[in-house]
Scaffold this motif. Sequence first.
Motif, PDB file in Angstrom:
ATOM      1  N   UNK A   1      33.319  46.996  44.851  1.00  0.00           N
ATOM      2  CA  UNK A   1      34.589  46.439  44.389  1.00  0.00           C
ATOM      3  C   UNK A   1      34.420  44.922  44.384  1.00  0.00           C
ATOM      4  N   UNK A   2      35.469  44.220  44.040  1.00  0.00           N
ATOM      5  CA  UNK A   2      35.422  42.761  44.031  1.00  0.00           C
ATOM      6  C   UNK A   2      36.175  42.204  45.238  1.00  0.00           C
ATOM      7  N   UNK A   3      35.449  41.513  46.108  1.00  0.00           N
ATOM      8  CA  UNK A   3      36.084  40.724  47.158  1.00  0.00           C
ATOM      9  C   UNK A   3      36.543  39.410  46.521  1.00  0.00           C
ATOM     10  N   UNK A   4      37.661  38.867  46.986  1.00  0.00           N
ATOM     11  CA  UNK A   4      38.074  37.557  46.484  1.00  0.00           C
ATOM     12  C   UNK A   4      38.548  36.671  47.628  1.00  0.00           C
ATOM     13  N   UNK A   5      38.319  35.379  47.456  1.00  0.00           N
ATOM     14  CA  UNK A   5      38.704  34.364  48.427  1.00  0.00           C
ATOM     15  C   UNK A   5      40.093  33.861  48.052  1.00  0.00           C
ATOM     16  N   UNK A   6      41.080  34.150  48.865  1.00  0.00           N
ATOM     17  CA  UNK A   6      42.465  33.824  48.528  1.00  0.00           C
ATOM     18  C   UNK A   6      42.684  32.323  48.378  1.00  0.00           C
ATOM     19  N   UNK A   7      42.048  31.526  49.220  1.00  0.00           N
ATOM     20  CA  UNK A   7      42.243  30.086  49.181  1.00  0.00           C
ATOM     21  C   UNK A   7      41.654  29.480  47.912  1.00  0.00           C
ATOM     22  N   UNK A   8      40.479  29.922  47.526  1.00  0.00           N
ATOM     23  CA  UNK A   8      39.851  29.412  46.306  1.00  0.00           C
ATOM     24  C   UNK A   8      40.720  29.729  45.089  1.00  0.00           C
ATOM     25  N   UNK A   9      41.239  30.947  45.030  1.00  0.00           N
ATOM     26  CA  UNK A   9      42.095  31.322  43.895  1.00  0.00           C
ATOM     27  C   UNK A   9      43.393  30.524  43.901  1.00  0.00           C
ATOM     28  N   UNK A  10      43.944  30.293  45.074  1.00  0.00           N
ATOM     29  CA  UNK A  10      45.184  29.518  45.172  1.00  0.00           C
ATOM     30  C   UNK A  10      44.979  28.102  44.674  1.00  0.00           C
ATOM     31  N   UNK A  11      43.871  27.463  45.086  1.00  0.00           N
ATOM     32  CA  UNK A  11      43.582  26.100  44.657  1.00  0.00           C
ATOM     33  C   UNK A  11      43.365  26.011  43.145  1.00  0.00           C
ATOM     34  N   UNK A  12      42.874  27.092  42.558  1.00  0.00           N
ATOM     35  CA  UNK A  12      42.613  27.104  41.116  1.00  0.00           C
ATOM     36  C   UNK A  12      43.819  27.571  40.312  1.00  0.00           C
TER      37      UNK A  12
ATOM     38  N   UNK B   1      45.134  30.647  40.325  1.00  0.00           N
ATOM     39  CA  UNK B   1      44.910  31.997  39.814  1.00  0.00           C
ATOM     40  C   UNK B   1      45.709  33.003  40.634  1.00  0.00           C
ATOM     41  N   UNK B   2      46.534  33.786  39.957  1.00  0.00           N
ATOM     42  CA  UNK B   2      47.267  34.877  40.583  1.00  0.00           C
ATOM     43  C   UNK B   2      46.408  36.126  40.451  1.00  0.00           C
ATOM     44  N   UNK B   3      45.997  36.707  41.570  1.00  0.00           N
ATOM     45  CA  UNK B   3      45.107  37.860  41.527  1.00  0.00           C
ATOM     46  C   UNK B   3      45.731  39.009  40.742  1.00  0.00           C
ATOM     47  N   UNK B   4      47.055  39.072  40.691  1.00  0.00           N
ATOM     48  CA  UNK B   4      47.730  40.136  39.938  1.00  0.00           C
ATOM     49  C   UNK B   4      47.475  40.018  38.443  1.00  0.00           C
ATOM     50  N   UNK B   5      47.055  38.835  38.012  1.00  0.00           N
ATOM     51  CA  UNK B   5      46.794  38.632  36.581  1.00  0.00           C
ATOM     52  C   UNK B   5      45.426  39.176  36.170  1.00  0.00           C
ATOM     53  N   UNK B   6      44.583  39.484  37.127  1.00  0.00           N
ATOM     54  CA  UNK B   6      43.230  39.963  36.825  1.00  0.00           C
ATOM     55  C   UNK B   6      43.287  41.471  36.600  1.00  0.00           C
ATOM     56  N   UNK B   7      43.297  41.847  35.343  1.00  0.00           N
ATOM     57  CA  UNK B   7      43.472  43.249  34.978  1.00  0.00           C
ATOM     58  C   UNK B   7      42.308  43.818  34.174  1.00  0.00           C
ATOM     59  N   UNK B   8      41.538  42.956  33.505  1.00  0.00           N
ATOM     60  CA  UNK B   8      40.458  43.405  32.630  1.00  0.00           C
ATOM     61  C   UNK B   8      39.408  42.303  32.560  1.00  0.00           C
ATOM     62  N   UNK B   9      38.430  42.455  31.675  1.00  0.00           N
ATOM     63  CA  UNK B   9      37.353  41.473  31.611  1.00  0.00           C
ATOM     64  C   UNK B   9      37.828  40.110  31.120  1.00  0.00           C
ATOM     65  N   UNK B  10      38.706  40.118  30.141  1.00  0.00           N
ATOM     66  CA  UNK B  10      39.192  38.836  29.608  1.00  0.00           C
ATOM     67  C   UNK B  10      39.940  38.046  30.661  1.00  0.00           C
ATOM     68  N   UNK B  11      40.824  38.720  31.398  1.00  0.00           N
ATOM     69  CA  UNK B  11      41.608  38.006  32.410  1.00  0.00           C
ATOM     70  C   UNK B  11      40.738  37.589  33.593  1.00  0.00           C
ATOM     71  N   UNK B  12      39.702  38.378  33.916  1.00  0.00           N
ATOM     72  CA  UNK B  12      38.777  37.988  34.977  1.00  0.00           C
ATOM     73  C   UNK B  12      37.987  36.751  34.551  1.00  0.00           C
ATOM     74  N   UNK B  13      37.500  36.749  33.324  1.00  0.00           N
ATOM     75  CA  UNK B  13      36.749  35.595  32.827  1.00  0.00           C
ATOM     76  C   UNK B  13      37.630  34.355  32.775  1.00  0.00           C
ATOM     77  N   UNK B  14      38.894  34.522  32.398  1.00  0.00           N
ATOM     78  CA  UNK B  14      39.834  33.390  32.373  1.00  0.00           C
ATOM     79  C   UNK B  14      40.035  32.842  33.787  1.00  0.00           C
TER      80      UNK B  14
END
Length: 414
Positions: free
Chosen positions: A154-165, A167-180
């Motif tokens: 599965x994909x582990x994610x760093x909450x702090x890194x995403x917050x600083x960038x 990025x709302x993890x709920x927005x990651x639904x497919x390849x396009x949104x992951x790449x974005x």
Amino acid sequence: MNRSARRRLTAAVLTVVTVTAGATACSSGSGDTSTTAAGGGTYTIWDPYPQFNKSSAWAKLLDDCGTKAGVKIKRTAFDTSDLTNKALLAAQQDNSADVLIVDNPVVSTLAEAGVLTTTDDNKIDTSAVDANLLGAGQSGGKTYGTPVGANTLALYYNKEVLKEAGVDIESVKDWDSLTAALAKVEKAGKKGITFSAIGTEEGSFQFLPWFWGSGAQLTDIGSAESVSALSLWKNWLDEGYAPNSVINNTQTTSWQEFASGDYAFAENGTWQLANAEKAGFEYGVIPVPGADGGNAAAPTGGEFVTVPVQGETGRYATSQKLVTCLTSTDNLLATDTTLSYVAPTTEVQDKQVAANAELKPWVDAVKAAKGRTSDDLGTKYPKISEQLWKAVQSALSGSRSPKDALTAAQSAVK
């Protein structure tokens, strides 16, 4: 054992291909290789868990199951690759263990060599096991054991890194949104995603969620869908969203990169949960997304409990009792917790999540997972996998385009 069966077995001994992903709860080591004691009151169990000694909960469970079946247990623990060779050689000598616990991709190798009995023969009940997990132990329309548990990616994610960038993890639904999301992370001065693309089974193991998530099938690794998956990885390297180190990364070194705290995402498995707790930052887990959404199928790791062919067929009844005990609801919960596995049945999975809500994304990932030898690939899988990891290496290094690399791989498989 008839002549044709012996011929198959001899060929298997000479051409054993052990498919491991670094994903099972094993370590190196081996034990006593003797088998059944005289008198029939002792039953032998071989397993790939040498890290568990005689005083461990696992060893005590084996003894308890033996007591309930009215027999004594002689347990031998091997390294995973050593166990496969020992099992083949023992079968050749008509000296197999009564119960054999093996890495799931090995089941088809042993089954096709005539080493294992089917669940129709040994009367092991697999009706409660999730069908996608049971598939790893099936060959030629027959089932050759039952899973003790499963791990997957599965994909582990760093909450702090995403917050600083932003990025709302709920927005990651497919390849396009992951790449974005990776683009946002890179723009914020952090690193995107790390994974293992090494030229071994580990590389194939890590590529398979993206491969299957594209809609590709292992029977046609040169398909347009397959090319789209490899192009995704290549694009991430080209854009700087993934480091060039992935080409040589094992799952361990990939995890070490993520543990530095600089990466937003890491593809890795349940076996890193203990390390994740020690990482020093808040993390979360999501299943690998499919190209167009939903959860991609990830490959399963984990072992099957099997019953090898015996000259004394009267032993099967007791072997069935031992396997049933080892894989009962109560015992699976304790064993899978120890091994950091997700249970193979919905009932036990629900108990795991009730005890630890953080296991929910892993249960979801396992629900969508798939055995590498499923779809009746059996012993064809190792050859396909080798060409797949070679294609990944070729494309990521820039020596060939993803399309050319995979076209060549498909030709090599044929």
